[in-house]
Design an enzyme around this catalytic site. Structure first.
Site, PDB file in Angstrom:
ATOM      1  N   CYS A  71     113.238 -34.345  -7.359  1.00 40.87           N
ATOM      2  CA  CYS A  71     114.356 -33.456  -6.898  1.00 40.87           C
ATOM      3  C   CYS A  71     115.350 -34.007  -6.468  1.00 40.87           C
ATOM      4  O   CYS A  71     115.533 -34.921  -5.396  1.00 40.87           O
ATOM      5  CB  CYS A  71     113.755 -32.608  -5.645  1.00 40.87           C
ATOM      6  SG  CYS A  71     115.126 -31.319  -4.811  1.00 40.87           S
ATOM      7  N   CYS A  77     117.692 -32.034   1.846  1.00 48.22           N
ATOM      8  CA  CYS A  77     116.904 -30.948   2.083  1.00 48.22           C
ATOM      9  C   CYS A  77     115.742 -31.303   3.091  1.00 48.22           C
ATOM     10  O   CYS A  77     115.262 -32.540   3.163  1.00 48.22           O
ATOM     11  CB  CYS A  77     116.184 -30.345   0.931  1.00 48.22           C
ATOM     12  SG  CYS A  77     114.951 -29.152   1.270  1.00 48.22           S
ATOM     13  N   CYS A  80     110.896 -32.006   2.015  1.00 51.82           N
ATOM     14  CA  CYS A  80     110.178 -33.000   1.299  1.00 51.82           C
ATOM     15  C   CYS A  80     110.490 -34.281   2.113  1.00 51.82           C
ATOM     16  O   CYS A  80     111.363 -34.981   1.501  1.00 51.82           O
ATOM     17  CB  CYS A  80     110.289 -33.023  -0.090  1.00 51.82           C
ATOM     18  SG  CYS A  80     109.716 -31.763  -0.951  1.00 51.82           S
ATOM     19  N   CYS A 163     113.696 -24.912  -6.230  1.00 51.09           N
ATOM     20  CA  CYS A 163     113.171 -25.737  -5.405  1.00 51.09           C
ATOM     21  C   CYS A 163     111.637 -26.064  -6.355  1.00 51.09           C
ATOM     22  O   CYS A 163     111.136 -25.153  -6.795  1.00 51.09           O
ATOM     23  CB  CYS A 163     112.476 -25.150  -4.207  1.00 51.09           C
ATOM     24  SG  CYS A 163     111.267 -26.195  -3.401  1.00 51.09           S
ATOM     25  N   GLN A 300      97.561 -18.589   2.702  1.00 55.97           N
ATOM     26  CA  GLN A 300      97.811 -20.025   2.634  1.00 55.97           C
ATOM     27  C   GLN A 300      98.877 -20.349   1.363  1.00 55.97           C
ATOM     28  O   GLN A 300      98.684 -19.613   0.479  1.00 55.97           O
ATOM     29  CB  GLN A 300      96.674 -20.778   2.368  1.00 55.97           C
ATOM     30  CG  GLN A 300      95.571 -20.500   3.454  1.00 55.97           C
ATOM     31  CD  GLN A 300      96.131 -21.812   4.586  1.00 55.97           C
ATOM     32  OE1 GLN A 300      96.931 -22.354   4.281  1.00 55.97           O
ATOM     33  NE2 GLN A 300      95.071 -21.714   5.465  1.00 55.97           N
ATOM     34  N   TYR A 329      90.916 -17.366  14.963  1.00 56.14           N
ATOM     35  CA  TYR A 329      92.007 -17.469  14.209  1.00 56.14           C
ATOM     36  C   TYR A 329      91.862 -17.186  12.707  1.00 56.14           C
ATOM     37  O   TYR A 329      92.347 -18.043  11.908  1.00 56.14           O
ATOM     38  CB  TYR A 329      92.567 -18.891  14.604  1.00 56.14           C
ATOM     39  CG  TYR A 329      92.536 -19.451  15.807  1.00 56.14           C
ATOM     40  CD1 TYR A 329      93.463 -19.168  16.630  1.00 56.14           C
ATOM     41  CD2 TYR A 329      91.249 -20.225  16.328  1.00 56.14           C
ATOM     42  CE1 TYR A 329      93.414 -19.967  18.057  1.00 56.14           C
ATOM     43  CE2 TYR A 329      91.337 -20.651  17.654  1.00 56.14           C
ATOM     44  CZ  TYR A 329      92.351 -20.699  18.479  1.00 56.14           C
ATOM     45  OH  TYR A 329      92.132 -20.961  19.582  1.00 56.14           O
ATOM     46  N   GLU A 350      91.675 -12.631  15.665  1.00 48.31           N
ATOM     47  CA  GLU A 350      93.160 -12.881  15.336  1.00 48.31           C
ATOM     48  C   GLU A 350      94.232 -12.057  16.215  1.00 48.31           C
ATOM     49  O   GLU A 350      93.971 -11.056  16.404  1.00 48.31           O
ATOM     50  CB  GLU A 350      93.320 -12.512  13.859  1.00 48.31           C
ATOM     51  CG  GLU A 350      94.653 -12.549  13.363  1.00 48.31           C
ATOM     52  CD  GLU A 350      95.706 -13.522  13.371  1.00 48.31           C
ATOM     53  OE1 GLU A 350      94.996 -15.014  12.931  1.00 48.31           O
ATOM     54  OE2 GLU A 350      96.514 -13.584  13.683  1.00 48.31           O
ATOM     55  N   ASP A 442      90.382 -22.117  12.853  1.00 52.63           N
ATOM     56  CA  ASP A 442      91.373 -22.481  12.007  1.00 52.63           C
ATOM     57  C   ASP A 442      92.993 -22.274  12.984  1.00 52.63           C
ATOM     58  O   ASP A 442      93.463 -21.505  12.442  1.00 52.63           O
ATOM     59  CB  ASP A 442      91.446 -21.821  10.895  1.00 52.63           C
ATOM     60  CG  ASP A 442      92.327 -22.422   9.815  1.00 52.63           C
ATOM     61  OD1 ASP A 442      93.209 -23.267  10.196  1.00 52.63           O
ATOM     62  OD2 ASP A 442      92.634 -21.631   8.786  1.00 52.63           O
ATOM     63  N   CYS A 469      95.814 -27.972  11.002  1.00 56.07           N
ATOM     64  CA  CYS A 469      96.887 -28.289  10.295  1.00 56.07           C
ATOM     65  C   CYS A 469      97.603 -29.229  11.092  1.00 56.07           C
ATOM     66  O   CYS A 469      98.843 -29.724  10.836  1.00 56.07           O
ATOM     67  CB  CYS A 469      98.000 -26.993  10.125  1.00 56.07           C
ATOM     68  SG  CYS A 469      98.099 -26.176  11.560  1.00 56.07           S
TER      69      CYS A 469
HETATM   70  N1  SAH Z   1      92.230 -18.872   9.003  1.00 56.54           N
HETATM   71  C1  SAH Z   1      93.412 -18.331   8.376  1.00 56.54           C
HETATM   72  C2  SAH Z   1      94.654 -18.263   9.476  1.00 56.54           C
HETATM   73  C3  SAH Z   1      94.943 -19.843   9.822  1.00 56.54           C
HETATM   74  S1  SAH Z   1      96.596 -19.953  10.751  1.00 56.54           S
HETATM   75  C4  SAH Z   1      93.754 -18.740   7.042  1.00 56.54           C
HETATM   76  O1  SAH Z   1      93.396 -19.521   6.505  1.00 56.54           O
HETATM   77  O2  SAH Z   1      94.299 -17.853   6.299  1.00 56.54           O
HETATM   78  C5  SAH Z   1      96.294 -19.568  12.237  1.00 56.54           C
HETATM   79  C6  SAH Z   1      96.199 -18.142  12.702  1.00 56.54           C
HETATM   80  O3  SAH Z   1      95.879 -17.965  14.040  1.00 56.54           O
HETATM   81  C7  SAH Z   1      97.446 -17.560  12.200  1.00 56.54           C
HETATM   82  O4  SAH Z   1      97.283 -16.209  11.586  1.00 56.54           O
HETATM   83  C8  SAH Z   1      98.048 -16.738  13.788  1.00 56.54           C
HETATM   84  O5  SAH Z   1      98.276 -15.509  13.765  1.00 56.54           O
HETATM   85  C9  SAH Z   1      96.600 -17.062  14.596  1.00 56.54           C
HETATM   86  N2  SAH Z   1      96.907 -17.071  16.038  1.00 56.54           N
HETATM   87  C10 SAH Z   1      97.806 -17.834  16.707  1.00 56.54           C
HETATM   88  N3  SAH Z   1      97.485 -17.844  17.791  1.00 56.54           N
HETATM   89  C11 SAH Z   1      96.131 -17.482  18.098  1.00 56.54           C
HETATM   90  C12 SAH Z   1      95.380 -17.061  19.382  1.00 56.54           C
HETATM   91  N4  SAH Z   1      95.705 -17.450  20.509  1.00 56.54           N
HETATM   92  N5  SAH Z   1      94.255 -16.336  19.219  1.00 56.54           N
HETATM   93  C13 SAH Z   1      93.870 -15.728  17.888  1.00 56.54           C
HETATM   94  N6  SAH Z   1      94.530 -16.216  16.885  1.00 56.54           N
HETATM   95  C14 SAH Z   1      95.748 -16.897  16.851  1.00 56.54           C
END
Ligand code: SAH
Length: 514
Positions: A71, A77, A80, A163, A300, A329, A350, A442, A469
């Protein structure tokens, strides 16, 4: 030595943000776009007592780890940070970043980490991997509408309609939007004056279904001459959904609350396949989960690597068909629905109500009946559930604690308590959700809340699968879990975001007494 001086540096290390690190005269310099192994002349932009910042003035001897970035805008930018690094070197950098954080911030011994950590899972195709793009729209000096990206750490738009991380069709879609704006005198939004209409163009693509979605984020409620734009956009092969999202706030948040579908369906569909984790080919299997994705849904962005990540998470969960599992999450239930196919019962939690709506719809779409979803914060839902179902709180009533915390969760099958906090009862499942077999988390970058981790430890699942992450907060949370009676068994980074410094990690912990 002072600001604006030129200094010669040997880049000997790299920081977590991808900046090159070199030393001169006892000072440490951080240099954007410099790579470990480079010899450079650097222009000092900021100087403190022991360290400074500089930018590359001249590459005296390029590092062996460099490659030709595809790129032409990669330095301007912000997206990256390490595109000039060869793919193998990028993976090495990410592996070291995770390893370093686990040792430094998690307090794990280097020898131990080297026994549990497996090599990072790389991408087969490190470009064009993103299924989602959000292009800001602005106006150039001549008054023409432009689409592109914000220059690093600014809000000035670099015009780029292609992009290289996104799909090729993004360009045609953006050009249609820009042509429509010119022909119909529709102005781009100007964040300094708050005037103008079009703020962003959001494009989503289903890699397995080849379906496209376009959402125009506007500073208003209606798009003038809307039919003219729709007429163009629906000629894109695979176009399934065109919407207008209204965002009239003075904010950096891209999407507003209200989305109206103006053509096609309000969502696109995509499939996530389970992959075989027995070797590094990660071959596709026949098991797949379908997802309906709306403009606001979290999904994702790298679907190929996501399949590898979730397949590893499922393998680490070690399910045989009978287990009770919490998926904290859970977003739109992506991992939960994968887990549900191999478990007895899955509870997903969530914070975003819309995502839980998606999760329930996706469960129904796939005929999955053993997954239930609850809206709320993991750090509130889990402790409330535990208090209600273990410490003898009255089932069906509202505990004082629940009133205080204001927990409001919604179950799917109407079997939740009066206050909405889930109870352990379901008609078909006899497993104990207060002491589940497995907990999967997650969380977002800030990691898990202490109250969530404390309850996980009280629940004493046999296994905990942590998908992260941000390896810094992961390291912090793993330390708490390991001090609380768990042993780290496996760690594997997965490269979801090639050319950036970000990296996902999946880990597995086992209860020590097992
Ligand atoms: N496991 C899912 C999302 C992961 S991202 C996947 O892989 O698609 C993290 C997620 O946590 C997001 O959807 C966000 O809205 C949620 N989140 C953020 N803070 C939170 C909390 N305190 N309790 C529950 N969920 C939460």
């Amino acid at each position: 030595m002072q600001k604006n001086d030129i200094v010669e540096l040997e880049i000997t290390d790299m920081g977590v943000g991808g900046e090159g690190i070199g030393k001169a005269d006892g000072l440490t310099f951080f240099v954007k776009d410099a790579i470990i192994g480079d010899r450079i002349l650097a222009h000092i932009t900021k100087l403190k007592k022991t360290y400074g910042y500089a930018r590359v003035e001249e590459l005296v001897k390029p590092s062996d780890l460099r490659c030709e970035p595809r790129c032409p805008q990669h330095r301007r930018c912000g997206g990256c940070q390490i595109q000039a690094m060869a793919p193998g070197a990028q993976l090495q950098f990410k592996q070291q970043k995770v390893r370093g954080n686990l040792i430094r911030l998690g307090g794990f011994a280097a020898d131990f980490i080297d026994t549990v950590m497996e090599p990072i899972v790389g991408m087969d195709e490190p470009y064009r991997y993103r299924n989602k793009a959000q292009f800001p729209i602005g106006t150039d000096r001549e008054g023409n509408p432009v689409a592109g990206f914000y220059a690093a750490r600014t809000h000035s738009i670099i015009p780029v309609t292609d992009c290289l991380l996104g799909v090729e069709e993004n360009r045609a879609i953006l050009e249609m939007v820009l042509a429509y704006m010119k022909e119909n005198g529709v102005r781009a939004y100007d964040e300094t004056t708050g005037k103008g209409l079009i703020r962003h163009v959001l494009i989503r693509y289903g890699f397995t279904t080849k379906e496209f979605m376009v959402a125009l984020v506007i500073n208003g409620r209606k798009l003038p001459a809307q039919d003219k734009l729709v007429e163009q956009l629906c000629t894109i092969p695979g176009m399934k959904s065109i919407s207008v999202n209204s965002n009239q706030e003075n904010t950096n948040v891209i999407l507003g609350e209200q989305t109206i579908c103006i053509w096609g369906e309000p969502y696109i569909t995509d499939y996530i396949h389970l992959r075989d984790c027995s070797d590094d080919r990660f071959a596709l299997t026949d098991t797949a989960v379908a997802f309906q994705i709306s403009p606001q849904s979290f999904y994702q962005v790298n679907p190929v690597q996501t399949e590898k990540l979730y397949s590893l998470a499922l393998e680490y969960a070690g399910l045989t068909g009978t287990e009770s599992v919490w998926d904290l999450y859970c977003g739109i239930g992506t991992i939960s629905l994968f887990l549900a196919q191999k478990a007895g019962q899955v509870y997903g939690v969530e914070i975003v109500p819309q995502a839980i709506e998606d999760a329930k719809r996706n469960a129904a779409l796939n005929g999955i009946t053993n997954a239930q979803f609850f809206v709320g914060k993991a750090e509130e839902v889990l402790p409330e559930f535990y208090a209600r179902n273990v410490s003898g709180a009255v089932s069906g009533g509202e505990t004082d604690n629940a009133k205080e915390s204001g927990v409001r969760c919604q179950g799917t099958n109407g079997d939740e308590a009066v206050s909405g906090i889930p109870t352990a009862r379901t008609d078909t499942f006899v497993g104990d959700m207060s002491h589940p077999d497995v907990i999967v988390v997650d969380p977002p970058r800030k990691g898990c809340d202490q109250a969530c981790l404390d309850t996980m430890l009280k629940m004493q699942p046999e296994r905990i699968v942590y998908v992260s992450c941000d390896s810094a907060t992961l390291a912090r949370d793993l330390r708490i879990l390991c001090d609380g009676g768990y042993e780290l068994k496996r760690v594997r980074p997965v490269d979801q975001f090639g050319h950036t410094v970000h990296v996902e990690v999946v880990c597995c912990l086992h209860r020590v007494d097992l």
